[in-house]
Motif scaffolding. Structure first.
Motif, PDB file in Angstrom:
ATOM      1  N   ARG A   1      -0.297   7.949   3.058  1.00 48.55           N
ATOM      2  CA  ARG A   1      -1.412   7.012   2.846  1.00 48.55           C
ATOM      3  C   ARG A   1      -1.376   5.886   3.865  1.00 48.55           C
ATOM      4  O   ARG A   1      -0.317   5.391   4.234  1.00 48.55           O
ATOM      5  CB  ARG A   1      -1.363   6.426   1.432  1.00 48.55           C
ATOM      6  CG  ARG A   1      -1.611   7.472   0.358  1.00 48.55           C
ATOM      7  CD  ARG A   1      -1.587   6.842  -1.012  1.00 48.55           C
ATOM      8  NE  ARG A   1      -2.927   6.487  -1.425  1.00 48.55           N
ATOM      9  CZ  ARG A   1      -3.388   6.662  -2.659  1.00 48.55           C
ATOM     10  NH1 ARG A   1      -2.624   7.172  -3.599  1.00 48.55           N
ATOM     11  NH2 ARG A   1      -4.603   6.301  -2.961  1.00 48.55           N
ATOM     12  N   ARG A   2      -2.559   5.470   4.322  1.00 48.45           N
ATOM     13  CA  ARG A   2      -2.702   4.375   5.285  1.00 48.45           C
ATOM     14  C   ARG A   2      -3.903   3.523   4.862  1.00 48.45           C
ATOM     15  O   ARG A   2      -4.758   3.957   4.107  1.00 48.45           O
ATOM     16  CB  ARG A   2      -2.976   4.910   6.703  1.00 48.45           C
ATOM     17  CG  ARG A   2      -1.934   5.876   7.255  1.00 48.45           C
ATOM     18  CD  ARG A   2      -0.711   5.113   7.759  1.00 48.45           C
ATOM     19  NE  ARG A   2       0.242   5.969   8.435  1.00 48.45           N
ATOM     20  CZ  ARG A   2       1.165   6.704   7.838  1.00 48.45           C
ATOM     21  NH1 ARG A   2       1.247   6.717   6.536  1.00 48.45           N
ATOM     22  NH2 ARG A   2       2.021   7.413   8.539  1.00 48.45           N
ATOM     23  N   LEU A   3      -3.986   2.336   5.415  1.00 54.40           N
ATOM     24  CA  LEU A   3      -5.188   1.513   5.202  1.00 54.40           C
ATOM     25  C   LEU A   3      -6.199   1.826   6.297  1.00 54.40           C
ATOM     26  O   LEU A   3      -5.798   2.068   7.437  1.00 54.40           O
ATOM     27  CB  LEU A   3      -4.838   0.028   5.224  1.00 54.40           C
ATOM     28  CG  LEU A   3      -4.110  -0.522   4.003  1.00 54.40           C
ATOM     29  CD1 LEU A   3      -3.929  -2.031   4.129  1.00 54.40           C
ATOM     30  CD2 LEU A   3      -4.824  -0.217   2.713  1.00 54.40           C
TER      31      LEU A   3
ATOM     32  N   GLY B   1      -1.401   4.663  -5.152  1.00 59.74           N
ATOM     33  CA  GLY B   1      -2.084   3.585  -4.465  1.00 59.74           C
ATOM     34  C   GLY B   1      -1.190   2.922  -3.438  1.00 59.74           C
ATOM     35  O   GLY B   1      -0.045   3.337  -3.208  1.00 59.74           O
ATOM     36  N   THR B   2      -1.711   1.873  -2.821  1.00 59.65           N
ATOM     37  CA  THR B   2      -0.975   1.094  -1.834  1.00 59.65           C
ATOM     38  C   THR B   2      -1.169  -0.390  -2.138  1.00 59.65           C
ATOM     39  O   THR B   2      -2.200  -0.787  -2.690  1.00 59.65           O
ATOM     40  CB  THR B   2      -1.467   1.372  -0.391  1.00 59.65           C
ATOM     41  OG1 THR B   2      -2.856   1.074  -0.322  1.00 59.65           O
ATOM     42  CG2 THR B   2      -1.246   2.803   0.014  1.00 59.65           C
ATOM     43  N   ALA B   3      -0.179  -1.198  -1.744  1.00 62.55           N
ATOM     44  CA  ALA B   3      -0.265  -2.651  -1.942  1.00 62.55           C
ATOM     45  C   ALA B   3       0.829  -3.321  -1.119  1.00 62.55           C
ATOM     46  O   ALA B   3       1.804  -2.683  -0.719  1.00 62.55           O
ATOM     47  CB  ALA B   3      -0.104  -3.013  -3.418  1.00 62.55           C
ATOM     48  N   TYR B   4       0.647  -4.610  -0.898  1.00 62.76           N
ATOM     49  CA  TYR B   4       1.655  -5.414  -0.216  1.00 62.76           C
ATOM     50  C   TYR B   4       2.613  -6.034  -1.229  1.00 62.76           C
ATOM     51  O   TYR B   4       2.172  -6.565  -2.250  1.00 62.76           O
ATOM     52  CB  TYR B   4       0.997  -6.514   0.619  1.00 62.76           C
ATOM     53  CG  TYR B   4       0.728  -6.067   2.035  1.00 62.76           C
ATOM     54  CD1 TYR B   4       1.724  -6.160   3.004  1.00 62.76           C
ATOM     55  CD2 TYR B   4      -0.493  -5.520   2.401  1.00 62.76           C
ATOM     56  CE1 TYR B   4       1.501  -5.736   4.308  1.00 62.76           C
ATOM     57  CE2 TYR B   4      -0.730  -5.095   3.699  1.00 62.76           C
ATOM     58  CZ  TYR B   4       0.274  -5.208   4.650  1.00 62.76           C
ATOM     59  OH  TYR B   4       0.068  -4.778   5.932  1.00 62.76           O
ATOM     60  N   PHE B   5       3.915  -5.951  -0.909  1.00 56.85           N
ATOM     61  CA  PHE B   5       4.960  -6.516  -1.760  1.00 56.85           C
ATOM     62  C   PHE B   5       6.055  -7.134  -0.899  1.00 56.85           C
ATOM     63  O   PHE B   5       6.302  -6.676   0.216  1.00 56.85           O
ATOM     64  CB  PHE B   5       5.614  -5.426  -2.633  1.00 56.85           C
ATOM     65  CG  PHE B   5       4.919  -5.195  -3.927  1.00 56.85           C
ATOM     66  CD1 PHE B   5       5.264  -5.918  -5.057  1.00 56.85           C
ATOM     67  CD2 PHE B   5       3.907  -4.260  -4.021  1.00 56.85           C
ATOM     68  CE1 PHE B   5       4.606  -5.714  -6.263  1.00 56.85           C
ATOM     69  CE2 PHE B   5       3.244  -4.049  -5.210  1.00 56.85           C
ATOM     70  CZ  PHE B   5       3.599  -4.783  -6.336  1.00 56.85           C
ATOM     71  N   PRO B   6       6.786  -8.121  -1.447  1.00 54.43           N
ATOM     72  CA  PRO B   6       7.969  -8.609  -0.743  1.00 54.43           C
ATOM     73  C   PRO B   6       8.995  -7.480  -0.599  1.00 54.43           C
ATOM     74  O   PRO B   6       9.307  -6.792  -1.575  1.00 54.43           O
ATOM     75  CB  PRO B   6       8.504  -9.716  -1.655  1.00 54.43           C
ATOM     76  CG  PRO B   6       7.316 -10.163  -2.445  1.00 54.43           C
ATOM     77  CD  PRO B   6       6.501  -8.922  -2.657  1.00 54.43           C
ATOM     78  N   LEU B   7       9.494  -7.309   0.607  1.00 52.88           N
ATOM     79  CA  LEU B   7      10.499  -6.266   0.863  1.00 52.88           C
ATOM     80  C   LEU B   7      11.720  -6.467  -0.028  1.00 52.88           C
ATOM     81  O   LEU B   7      12.330  -5.499  -0.497  1.00 52.88           O
ATOM     82  CB  LEU B   7      10.895  -6.290   2.345  1.00 52.88           C
ATOM     83  CG  LEU B   7      11.929  -5.257   2.789  1.00 52.88           C
ATOM     84  CD1 LEU B   7      11.459  -3.835   2.487  1.00 52.88           C
ATOM     85  CD2 LEU B   7      12.250  -5.419   4.271  1.00 52.88           C
ATOM     86  N   ARG B   8      12.068  -7.712  -0.300  1.00 51.53           N
ATOM     87  CA  ARG B   8      13.207  -8.029  -1.163  1.00 51.53           C
ATOM     88  C   ARG B   8      13.090  -7.340  -2.520  1.00 51.53           C
ATOM     89  O   ARG B   8      14.087  -6.899  -3.096  1.00 51.53           O
ATOM     90  CB  ARG B   8      13.249  -9.566  -1.337  1.00 51.53           C
ATOM     91  CG  ARG B   8      14.248 -10.120  -2.293  1.00 51.53           C
ATOM     92  CD  ARG B   8      14.112 -11.643  -2.378  1.00 51.53           C
ATOM     93  NE  ARG B   8      12.817 -12.082  -2.858  1.00 51.53           N
ATOM     94  CZ  ARG B   8      12.436 -12.112  -4.130  1.00 51.53           C
ATOM     95  NH1 ARG B   8      13.251 -11.718  -5.075  1.00 51.53           N
ATOM     96  NH2 ARG B   8      11.232 -12.527  -4.474  1.00 51.53           N
ATOM     97  N   ILE B   9      11.871  -7.207  -3.026  1.00 55.79           N
ATOM     98  CA  ILE B   9      11.635  -6.647  -4.357  1.00 55.79           C
ATOM     99  C   ILE B   9      11.568  -5.123  -4.339  1.00 55.79           C
ATOM    100  O   ILE B   9      12.043  -4.466  -5.256  1.00 55.79           O
ATOM    101  CB  ILE B   9      10.324  -7.228  -4.949  1.00 55.79           C
ATOM    102  CG1 ILE B   9      10.504  -8.716  -5.226  1.00 55.79           C
ATOM    103  CG2 ILE B   9       9.911  -6.488  -6.207  1.00 55.79           C
ATOM    104  CD1 ILE B   9       9.226  -9.406  -5.663  1.00 55.79           C
TER     105      ILE B   9
END
Length: 197
Positions: free
Chosen positions: A84-86, A133-141
């Protein structure tokens, strides 16, 4: 005595529980009240004196309150499928605040409005894990979920930066509050060291 800390839910994922453990070790006589909140409510609690320390991404400036950046979150695009890509019709726009929105819009100016927007990362992650789906998240999490193969970081997608701030009253000089702030500063330094420049 009691110390109240209110923070964004994402900061309770890994970061703030370490602070709680340290405070229990160094100040076992202090009762901690722990809250999840959003910027507006946390700031209101700080102004009214019902919150002693706020942890958030986009603090507002208020007289009598100190604001310190502790570390930078690296927000990465993750997906339920490696291909998946945007733009992606399954993209869920997590509201990480105005700084994130500005960075996202600059990187994806032609992106149509998302079908789903949410203000809580846990809700977005449940949607991705159960329905895709796709979404932005903190890499730390999300690092653990990526390592386990439950989600994938989308290669070649922009990585955004978002500062995590602590906000506190400037007119109080109690030892307990000073120790709590020092502990958060130390944890922030450890997080900066772990993630690098």
């Amino acid at each position: 005595g009691t110390l109240t800390l209110s923070g964004r839910l994402a900061l309770w994922d890994g970061f703030l529980p370490q602070w709680v453990a340290r405070m229990r070790g160094t100040h076992p006589d202090i009762s901690l009240r722990l809250e999840v909140g959003f910027e507006e409510g946390i700031m209101q609690g700080l102004v009214q004196g019902t919150v002693d320390i706020g942890m958030m991404y986009t603090p507002g400036s208020r007289p009598g309150l100190g604001i310190e950046s502790l570390f930078e979150e690296r927000l990465v695009l993750v997906s339920s499928e490696p291909s998946r890509r945007l733009p992606d019709e399954g993209y869920i726009h997590m509201d990480w605040g105005p700084e994130f929105h500005a960075q996202f819009t600059a990187s994806f100016p032609q992106m149509p409005p998302p079908a789903i927007t949410a203000n809580m990362g846990w809700v977005v992650m449940q949607q991705i894990l159960h329905c895709g789906g796709t979404a932005y998240f903190p890499l730390r999490i999300v690092r653990g979920l990526i390592d386990e193969g439950q989600i994938w970081q989308v290669p070649g997608s922009p990585v955004f930066s978002l500062a995590a701030f602590m906000v506190f009253p400037l007119d109080r000089d109690e030892d307990t509050l000073a120790s709590a702030l020092a502990s958060l500063r130390a944890l922030g330094a450890e997080e900066r060291s772990a993630t690098g420049p």
